[in-house]
Design an enzyme around this catalytic site. Structure first.
Site, mmCIF file in Angstrom:
data_model
loop_
_atom_site.group_PDB
_atom_site.id
_atom_site.type_symbol
_atom_site.label_atom_id
_atom_site.label_comp_id
_atom_site.label_asym_id
_atom_site.label_seq_id
_atom_site.Cartn_x
_atom_site.Cartn_y
_atom_site.Cartn_z
ATOM 1 N N ASP A 19 0.810 -1.222 0.000
ATOM 2 C CA ASP A 19 0.000 0.000 0.000
ATOM 3 C C ASP A 19 0.840 1.267 0.000
ATOM 4 O OD1 ASP A 19 -2.426 -1.249 -0.039
ATOM 5 O OD2 ASP A 19 -2.828 -1.035 2.109
ATOM 6 N N ARG A 100 0.776 5.450 17.192
ATOM 7 C CA ARG A 100 0.401 6.443 16.175
ATOM 8 C C ARG A 100 0.674 7.895 16.572
ATOM 9 N NH1 ARG A 100 0.339 1.783 14.384
ATOM 10 N NH2 ARG A 100 -0.960 1.153 12.638
ATOM 11 N N ASP A 129 -6.900 3.698 12.987
ATOM 12 C CA ASP A 129 -5.593 4.340 12.852
ATOM 13 C C ASP A 129 -5.657 5.667 12.096
ATOM 14 O OD1 ASP A 129 -4.194 2.509 14.403
ATOM 15 O OD2 ASP A 129 -4.026 1.095 12.741
ATOM 16 N N SER A 181 -4.330 -8.589 8.152
ATOM 17 C CA SER A 181 -3.759 -7.252 8.305
ATOM 18 C C SER A 181 -3.039 -7.234 9.653
ATOM 19 C CB SER A 181 -4.881 -6.217 8.284
ATOM 20 O OG SER A 181 -4.384 -4.996 8.750
HETATM 21 N N1 ARG Z 1 -7.836 -2.747 16.405
HETATM 22 C C1 ARG Z 1 -6.573 -2.347 16.868
HETATM 23 C C2 ARG Z 1 -6.562 -0.889 17.187
HETATM 24 O O1 ARG Z 1 -7.382 -0.184 16.674
HETATM 25 C C3 ARG Z 1 -5.466 -2.770 15.968
HETATM 26 C C4 ARG Z 1 -5.309 -2.015 14.706
HETATM 27 C C5 ARG Z 1 -4.244 -2.665 13.905
HETATM 28 N N2 ARG Z 1 -3.995 -2.020 12.668
HETATM 29 C C6 ARG Z 1 -3.789 -2.717 11.528
HETATM 30 N N3 ARG Z 1 -3.479 -2.027 10.500
HETATM 31 N N4 ARG Z 1 -3.894 -4.000 11.479
HETATM 32 O O2 ARG Z 1 -5.773 -0.390 17.936
#
Ligand code: ARG
Length: 442
Positions: A19, A100, A129, A181
């Site tokens: 990506d 993040r 995210d 993912s």
């Molecule tokens: N659900 C989790 C969170 O919002 C994990 C997110 C993981 N991100 C990913 N791109 N797989 O903190």
């Protein structure tokens, strides 16, 4: 500041995956921007970040950086998460949510340094995210614009994305696409999508990389002693070490003992529930050890009040509000509670469990002399009866005034419980004599 060219610039949070690699090109072709690619090392397991940086330059990025943020992440972010016992919905140690804000802050710094007017990230329009990146960036510098290419482009399937990549000289991965993912850093690993989307499917064995299964774990326990100073983890088995080293070591020990797997349904910021699997060996162990020490060092009221603050803190972080006034104020409260959370916690890892077996602190509020039922009892039990009579005065008064209408016998209560819990066995119809104790119904 680096000299700006004629074109406007964008700083891209770059991971090296398909990506964000497509993005390096897409931002040049579709948005006519010069791209600066920044790859942040927060302890993810499987990448040669120098190679990733070179890849961005090969695709026409005007500059690329790979930044080692592990120490800063451990010292400035993860210590706060431990102090706050940060678990979203009481379960998830927030690993993605914690990384993040720090990455966003660096992106803003880089945007200023390179004279960029845009920041781009690789998040989808359906997850948390994007919220965390953009809320953090806007909090630090509201004048910067954010581009989220995945939300804009029409490359809906992986095949379309690969075709676009091939047509624009973006190296296409030769290995089969990972069916999940994944996001990972020092505080653990998040795995979503693919077969996991069916919430009834058991997580396949191949999703786990930081932890072995309980069946594969050793048959004897592994004991650890974790030392804390003012709420910060500072030593392992009596050896002083940095937060970073401690986390790296604990991830190995806990993971080898099958500790830290989580399978949960979680409430995303954008309003949907998602099925998430995590492995969080060190983070869960540290939070649980820290809680054990707090239970010894914090007074009753602070301990109980802090539990609600901790929960709010975790929700704010999950919702992308690391940079927010309430989070700052909660941090100040939490920091003031941690002053005396100093001492050691001993625990055993064994086949997926982490059991605290001892704790000690020079600031302990647990006093053996007060607690003991043996010799040396310092507690004055003659005061109990008087205290209880005042403690129960409101309910005594209530019972005298209104009791008969609101109180039922324990035997009736037992029959109800029995009916709910066990329909197969005949329910006794007549309450026995033994239970004439009165209980209060809510
Ligand atoms: N659900 C989790 C969170 O919002 C994990 C997110 C993981 N991100 C990913 N791109 N797989 O903190």
């Amino acid at each position: 500041m680096v000299e700006t060219a004629n074109k406007e610039r964008v700083v891209l949070a770059y991971s090296g995956g398909l990506d964000t690699s497509v993005m390096v090109k897409w931002l040049q072709v579709e948005k006519n921007l010069d791209v600066v690619a920044i790859c942040c090392n927060v302890g993810q397991e499987s990448q040669d970040l120098n190679w990733v940086k070179q890849k961005a330059l090969d695709m026409g990025a005007i500059a690329a950086e790979s930044v080692d943020m592990r120490n800063e992440y451990a010292e400035q972010v993860l210590t706060k998460a431990v102090a706050a016992n940060g678990l979203y919905e009481g379960t998830y140690p927030l690993l993605s949510a914690l990384s993040r804000p720090m990455i966003s802050a660096y992106m803003v710094e880089a945007a200023h340094q390179y004279g960029a007017t845009y920041i781009a990230h690789g998040c989808t329009g359906k997850g948390n995210d994007q919220v965390r990146f953009e809320t953090s960036i806007h909090a630090i510098d509201p004048s910067l614009n954010v581009i989220a290419p995945v939300r804009e482009w029409d490359l809906l399937t992986r095949e379309q994305e690969m075709e676009w990549a091939a047509a624009h000289d973006v190296p296409v991965p030769t290995t089969a696409a990972k069916p999940y993912s994944i996001d990972d850093n020092l505080f653990g690993r998040a795995i979503e999508c693919g077969v996991l989307e069916n919430a009834w499917n058991e997580p396949p064995a191949d999703i786990w990389t930081m932890t072995v299964s309980p069946e594969e774990a050793p048959d004897t326990p592994t004991e650890v002693v974790i030392g804390f100073e003012a709420g910060v983890p500072v030593s392992l088995d009596g050896k002083k070490m940095s937060m970073l080293d401690l986390i790296v070591k604990l991830n190995k020990i806990a993971g080898a003992n099958a500790y830290g797997r989580i399978d949960m349904i979680e409430d995303r910021v954008i309003g949907i529930k998602s099925r998430e699997c995590y492995e969080c060996p060190a983070s869960l162990a540290l939070i649980n050890a820290h809680k054990a020490l707090e239970s010894m060092c914090l007074d009753h009221d602070t301990l109980h009040y802090k539990a609600s603050v901790d929960q709010k803190w975790a929700t704010l972080i999950y919702d992308g509000l690391w940079f927010s006034p309430l989070k700052n104020s909660l941090d100040a409260f939490i920091a003031s509670t941690q002053q005396y959370v100093t001492g050691e916690v001993r625990a055993k890892f064994y086949k997926g469990t982490f059991v605290v077996t001892g704790r000690k602190s020079d600031y302990s509020l647990y006093q053996e002399g007060l607690a003991t039922y043996g010799d040396g009892d310092l507690f004055d039990r003659s005061k109990s009866a008087g205290w209880i009579s005042l403690h129960s005065l409101p309910t005594q008064t209530w019972s005298k005034q209104q009791g008969p209408k609101h109180v039922q016998s324990l035997s009736e209560h037992e029959v109800k419980q029995f009916q709910i819990g066990n329909t197969a066995t005949p329910v006794p119809q007549v309450p026995t004599e033994k239970a004439k104790v009165h209980v209060v119904c809510a």
